[in-house]
Design a protein around this motif. Structure first.
Motif, PDB file in Angstrom:
ATOM      1  N   THR A 185     -11.957   8.421 -45.505  1.00 34.75           N
ATOM      2  CA  THR A 185     -11.388   8.887 -46.773  1.00 34.75           C
ATOM      3  C   THR A 185     -10.098   8.123 -47.057  1.00 34.75           C
ATOM      4  O   THR A 185      -9.228   7.994 -46.180  1.00 34.75           O
ATOM      5  CB  THR A 185     -11.080  10.390 -46.715  1.00 34.75           C
ATOM      6  N   LEU A 186      -9.981   7.616 -48.291  1.00 38.56           N
ATOM      7  CA  LEU A 186      -8.766   6.937 -48.747  1.00 38.56           C
ATOM      8  C   LEU A 186      -8.123   7.783 -49.838  1.00 38.56           C
ATOM      9  O   LEU A 186      -8.772   8.105 -50.844  1.00 38.56           O
ATOM     10  CB  LEU A 186      -9.085   5.542 -49.283  1.00 38.56           C
ATOM     11  N   GLY A 187      -6.841   8.133 -49.630  1.00 35.19           N
ATOM     12  CA  GLY A 187      -6.137   8.939 -50.623  1.00 35.19           C
ATOM     13  C   GLY A 187      -4.958   8.191 -51.217  1.00 35.19           C
ATOM     14  O   GLY A 187      -4.225   7.489 -50.504  1.00 35.19           O
ATOM     15  N   SER A 188      -4.783   8.321 -52.535  1.00 35.57           N
ATOM     16  CA  SER A 188      -3.619   7.789 -53.251  1.00 35.57           C
ATOM     17  C   SER A 188      -3.007   8.950 -54.003  1.00 35.57           C
ATOM     18  O   SER A 188      -3.577   9.445 -54.990  1.00 35.57           O
ATOM     19  CB  SER A 188      -4.025   6.678 -54.224  1.00 35.57           C
ATOM     20  N   MET A 189      -1.831   9.450 -53.555  1.00 29.90           N
ATOM     21  CA  MET A 189      -1.319  10.718 -54.043  1.00 29.90           C
ATOM     22  C   MET A 189       0.025  10.544 -54.760  1.00 29.90           C
ATOM     23  O   MET A 189       1.078  10.408 -54.148  1.00 29.90           O
ATOM     24  CB  MET A 189      -1.158  11.695 -52.868  1.00 29.90           C
ATOM     25  N   SER A 190      -0.070  10.506 -56.094  1.00 27.25           N
ATOM     26  CA  SER A 190       1.102  10.609 -56.944  1.00 27.25           C
ATOM     27  C   SER A 190       0.732  11.566 -58.069  1.00 27.25           C
ATOM     28  O   SER A 190       1.105  11.388 -59.229  1.00 27.25           O
ATOM     29  CB  SER A 190       1.491   9.240 -57.493  1.00 27.25           C
ATOM     30  N   CYS A 191       0.004  12.635 -57.675  1.00 21.19           N
ATOM     31  CA  CYS A 191      -0.652  13.504 -58.652  1.00 21.19           C
ATOM     32  C   CYS A 191       0.345  14.360 -59.442  1.00 21.19           C
ATOM     33  O   CYS A 191       0.072  14.714 -60.602  1.00 21.19           O
ATOM     34  CB  CYS A 191      -1.639  14.436 -57.936  1.00 21.19           C
ATOM     35  N   ASN A 192       1.469  14.691 -58.832  1.00 20.16           N
ATOM     36  CA  ASN A 192       2.429  15.560 -59.509  1.00 20.16           C
ATOM     37  C   ASN A 192       3.504  14.773 -60.244  1.00 20.16           C
ATOM     38  O   ASN A 192       4.458  15.353 -60.768  1.00 20.16           O
ATOM     39  CB  ASN A 192       3.101  16.501 -58.492  1.00 20.16           C
ATOM     40  N   SER A 193       3.356  13.461 -60.270  1.00 17.69           N
ATOM     41  CA  SER A 193       4.339  12.623 -60.926  1.00 17.69           C
ATOM     42  C   SER A 193       4.155  12.680 -62.441  1.00 17.69           C
ATOM     43  O   SER A 193       3.040  12.811 -62.943  1.00 17.69           O
ATOM     44  CB  SER A 193       4.229  11.176 -60.445  1.00 17.69           C
ATOM     45  N   TYR A 194       5.256  12.596 -63.139  1.00 16.67           N
ATOM     46  CA  TYR A 194       5.204  12.528 -64.590  1.00 16.67           C
ATOM     47  C   TYR A 194       5.120  11.080 -65.080  1.00 16.67           C
ATOM     48  O   TYR A 194       5.249  10.821 -66.282  1.00 16.67           O
ATOM     49  CB  TYR A 194       6.442  13.221 -65.197  1.00 16.67           C
ATOM     50  N   HIS A 195       4.879  10.216 -64.158  1.00 16.00           N
ATOM     51  CA  HIS A 195       4.810   8.802 -64.498  1.00 16.00           C
ATOM     52  C   HIS A 195       3.429   8.260 -64.101  1.00 16.00           C
ATOM     53  O   HIS A 195       3.219   7.883 -62.945  1.00 16.00           O
ATOM     54  CB  HIS A 195       5.916   8.009 -63.782  1.00 16.00           C
ATOM     55  N   PRO A 196       2.486   8.265 -64.998  1.00 19.95           N
ATOM     56  CA  PRO A 196       1.134   7.799 -64.666  1.00 19.95           C
ATOM     57  C   PRO A 196       1.080   6.324 -64.292  1.00 19.95           C
ATOM     58  O   PRO A 196       0.089   5.855 -63.734  1.00 19.95           O
ATOM     59  CB  PRO A 196       0.338   8.070 -65.949  1.00 19.95           C
ATOM     60  N   GLU A 197       2.157   5.603 -64.575  1.00 22.56           N
ATOM     61  CA  GLU A 197       2.176   4.185 -64.212  1.00 22.56           C
ATOM     62  C   GLU A 197       2.451   3.988 -62.715  1.00 22.56           C
ATOM     63  O   GLU A 197       2.350   2.870 -62.204  1.00 22.56           O
ATOM     64  CB  GLU A 197       3.232   3.436 -65.025  1.00 22.56           C
ATOM     65  N   ASP A 198       2.801   5.082 -62.000  1.00 19.57           N
ATOM     66  CA  ASP A 198       2.999   5.003 -60.557  1.00 19.57           C
ATOM     67  C   ASP A 198       1.618   4.989 -59.892  1.00 19.57           C
ATOM     68  O   ASP A 198       0.959   6.031 -59.768  1.00 19.57           O
ATOM     69  CB  ASP A 198       3.831   6.176 -60.043  1.00 19.57           C
ATOM     70  N   VAL A 199       1.181   3.833 -59.455  1.00 16.30           N
ATOM     71  CA  VAL A 199      -0.194   3.631 -59.004  1.00 16.30           C
ATOM     72  C   VAL A 199      -0.208   3.057 -57.593  1.00 16.30           C
ATOM     73  O   VAL A 199       0.439   2.042 -57.314  1.00 16.30           O
ATOM     74  CB  VAL A 199      -0.959   2.689 -59.963  1.00 16.30           C
ATOM     75  N   GLY A 200      -0.957   3.720 -56.715  1.00 15.92           N
ATOM     76  CA  GLY A 200      -1.171   3.184 -55.375  1.00 15.92           C
ATOM     77  C   GLY A 200      -2.402   2.272 -55.369  1.00 15.92           C
ATOM     78  O   GLY A 200      -3.374   2.500 -56.087  1.00 15.92           O
ATOM     79  N   SER A 201      -2.343   1.237 -54.543  1.00 16.19           N
ATOM     80  CA  SER A 201      -3.435   0.252 -54.516  1.00 16.19           C
ATOM     81  C   SER A 201      -3.848  -0.057 -53.078  1.00 16.19           C
ATOM     82  O   SER A 201      -2.993  -0.229 -52.190  1.00 16.19           O
ATOM     83  CB  SER A 201      -3.015  -1.046 -55.215  1.00 16.19           C
TER      84      SER A 201
END
Length: 211
Positions: A185-201
């Motif tokens: 499983t790969l998780g990228s967690m910035s779900c509660n951020s108000y900045h949708p441009e914060d993206v994990g890669s």
């Protein structure tokens, strides 16, 4: 005595005539004339030998490679390990929060053509204990805010093996042992951020299947 002189003259005439006849016969049969005479000449026959040379041209033989046997391929043998991309080759069995975007992403000033990118995604692939190694590079997309961080993690059969809070402008390579692992499983967690441009890669995430 007159009679004796005449007889000697007749004998001399007969000898001269005999000599002439012998010369004619020898000349007729092609033999050299050997006469003890002031005018006689010795004829020497010159034999010229002609050699015939036979030249045999050497024929060059070019070896022709034998065709492959039945059931064999003329292509090079495959490598000993089979590398499977989680971006293009293997479909996930579960996606929570949202799917990853597949494709290119700019991370740390460089465009990477094969990435999984999301601000909020938990995605699982089934491995069926057939693979040995997981490799990837973790990073935050260059769109991520200067003070923001994105949590990236890897779980093997529900057990978290690695997690990193990634800020923009940095990357971290990861290698994990997958022997005996059923799911990843790969998780990228910035779900509660108000900045949708914060993206994990996940850059070039792949699993390796040993022979």
């Amino acid at each position: 005595m007159p009679g004796s002189s005449r007889r000697l003259g007749e004998i001399a005439a007969l000898v001269s005539a005999g000599t002439a006849v012998a010369g004619l016969l020898l000349g007729f049969f092609g033999l050299p004339t050997l006469v003890n005479s002031p005018t006689a000449r010795t004829v020497t026959e010159t034999v010229t030998a002609t050699a015939t040379v036979t030249v045999t041209a050497a024929r060059a033989t070019v070896a022709t490679p034998a065709p492959p046997a039945a059931g064999q391929s003329s292509q090079p043998a495959p490598t000993s390990a089979d590398r499977i991309s989680l971006v293009n080759d293997l479909l996930p069995v579960a996606e929570e929060q949202g799917p990853y975007d597949h494709g290119s992403q700019k991370v740390n000033g460089q465009i990477h053509p094969t990435t999984l990118s999301s601000s909020c995604s938990i995605t699982t692939w089934q491995l069926d204990r057939q693979y040995t190694t997981f490799t990837a590079t973790l990073g935050a997309a260059d769109s991520t805010g200067p003070g923001s961080k994105v949590l990236l993690y890897v779980e093997l059969d529900g057990v978290r093996k690695i997690e990193r809070n990634m800020a923009v402008g940095s990357t971290v390579p990861v290698t994990l042992d997958l022997r005996g692992v059923f799911r990843i499983t790969l998780g990228s967690m910035s779900c509660n951020s108000y900045h949708p441009e914060d993206v994990g890669s996940w850059i070039d995430p792949a699993i390796t299947k040993a022979p």
